[in-house]
Design a protein around this motif. Structure first.
Motif, mmCIF file in Angstrom:
data_model
loop_
_atom_site.group_PDB
_atom_site.id
_atom_site.type_symbol
_atom_site.label_atom_id
_atom_site.label_comp_id
_atom_site.label_asym_id
_atom_site.label_seq_id
_atom_site.Cartn_x
_atom_site.Cartn_y
_atom_site.Cartn_z
ATOM 1 N N THR A 1 42.879 42.283 12.019
ATOM 2 C CA THR A 1 42.126 41.181 12.635
ATOM 3 C C THR A 1 42.174 39.961 11.721
ATOM 4 N N ASP A 2 42.704 40.126 10.526
ATOM 5 C CA ASP A 2 42.761 39.042 9.542
ATOM 6 C C ASP A 2 44.216 38.738 9.195
ATOM 7 N N LYS B 1 36.412 33.245 17.773
ATOM 8 C CA LYS B 1 36.974 34.042 16.670
ATOM 9 C C LYS B 1 38.440 34.365 16.925
ATOM 10 N N TRP B 2 38.750 34.734 18.179
ATOM 11 C CA TRP B 2 40.128 35.067 18.545
ATOM 12 C C TRP B 2 41.027 33.849 18.356
ATOM 13 N N MET C 1 41.676 33.243 14.710
ATOM 14 C CA MET C 1 42.584 34.255 14.163
ATOM 15 C C MET C 1 44.031 33.941 14.557
ATOM 16 N N ASP D 1 45.309 30.556 13.022
ATOM 17 C CA ASP D 1 45.585 30.764 11.587
ATOM 18 C C ASP D 1 46.902 31.509 11.408
ATOM 19 N N TYR D 2 47.081 32.556 12.203
ATOM 20 C CA TYR D 2 48.310 33.345 12.101
ATOM 21 C C TYR D 2 49.533 32.487 12.444
#
Length: 203
Positions: A12-13, A90-91, A94, A97-98
């Motif tokens: 998830t990170d 949050k999704w 994530m 960022d990815y």
């Protein structure tokens, strides 16, 4: 063509993803676009994209090792109808960022349902990719679910929208997981991306 595919890890990170020591290509699309089916068709492993999906754990970045050479990444679907606003935020963080920070990401395959008129959520996501400099290609899914004429019409309509946004047509593929349509073309494209990445000595 892909000869070997194995599930590696779920996260998830984005910071905990595998070391960026080889080329990486991510698959993303709206919920229920047929992403797992397409990944399984490309790899020839029937349940590959399901192996990491435990109930309630759908918000994951899933890494698969392909031919001991590169990573294929299965990203969670966007556009969940029944996800809380907090989870959605949050999704989005994530995934953004990815997609913007993953040093070895050499391409993103954005899946579009060929049965539908252009969807705002898809166009917005592709526009965001363009703005952020995330390299993408489009894979139209479920081409076998209607007539060839209807598929071609829908694909053309969607591509025209992309020309309006970007001024050109991106690389695209028309696929059917059930019939194996587009497997050779899309697989060849993935390996071109991997070879280019390796030739640049980025790994």
């Amino acid at each position: 063509m892909i000869r070997k595919a194995t599930f590696l890890v779920s996260n998830t990170d984005p910071k905990k993803c595998p070391k960026p020591d080889r080329a990486e290509i991510a698959f993303i699309g709206r919920s229920n676009v047929g992403k797992s089916s397409l990944i399984n068709m490309l790899t020839g492993v029937k349940e590959l994209a399901k192996t990491s999906q435990k109930p309630g754990k759908t918000q994951l970045i899933n890494h698969f090792t392909i031919d001991d050479r590169w990573y294929l990444v299965d990203l969670p679907g966007y556009g969940f109808a029944k996800v809380s606003k907090d989870k959605k935020v949050k999704w989005e963080k994530m995934i953004s960022d990815y997609l913007t920070n993953r040093a070895n990401l050499c391409g993103v395959i954005v899946l579009i349902d060929s049965r539908l008129e252009p969807q705002t959520i898809d166009l917005e996501f592709l526009n965001w990719c363009g703005e952020e400099g995330v390299p993408f290609a489009v894979a139209f899914t479920k081409a076998d679910k209607q007539s060839k004429t209807q598929t071609e019409k829908n694909v053309r309509t969607f591509l025209n929208k992309l020309v309006e946004i970007f001024g050109e047509t991106p690389d695209y593929f028309v696929t059917s997981a059930e019939k194996g349509q587009g497997k050779e073309e899309l697989s060849g494209f993935l390996y071109e991306l991997v070879s280019e990445f390796e030739a640049e000595g980025r790994n």
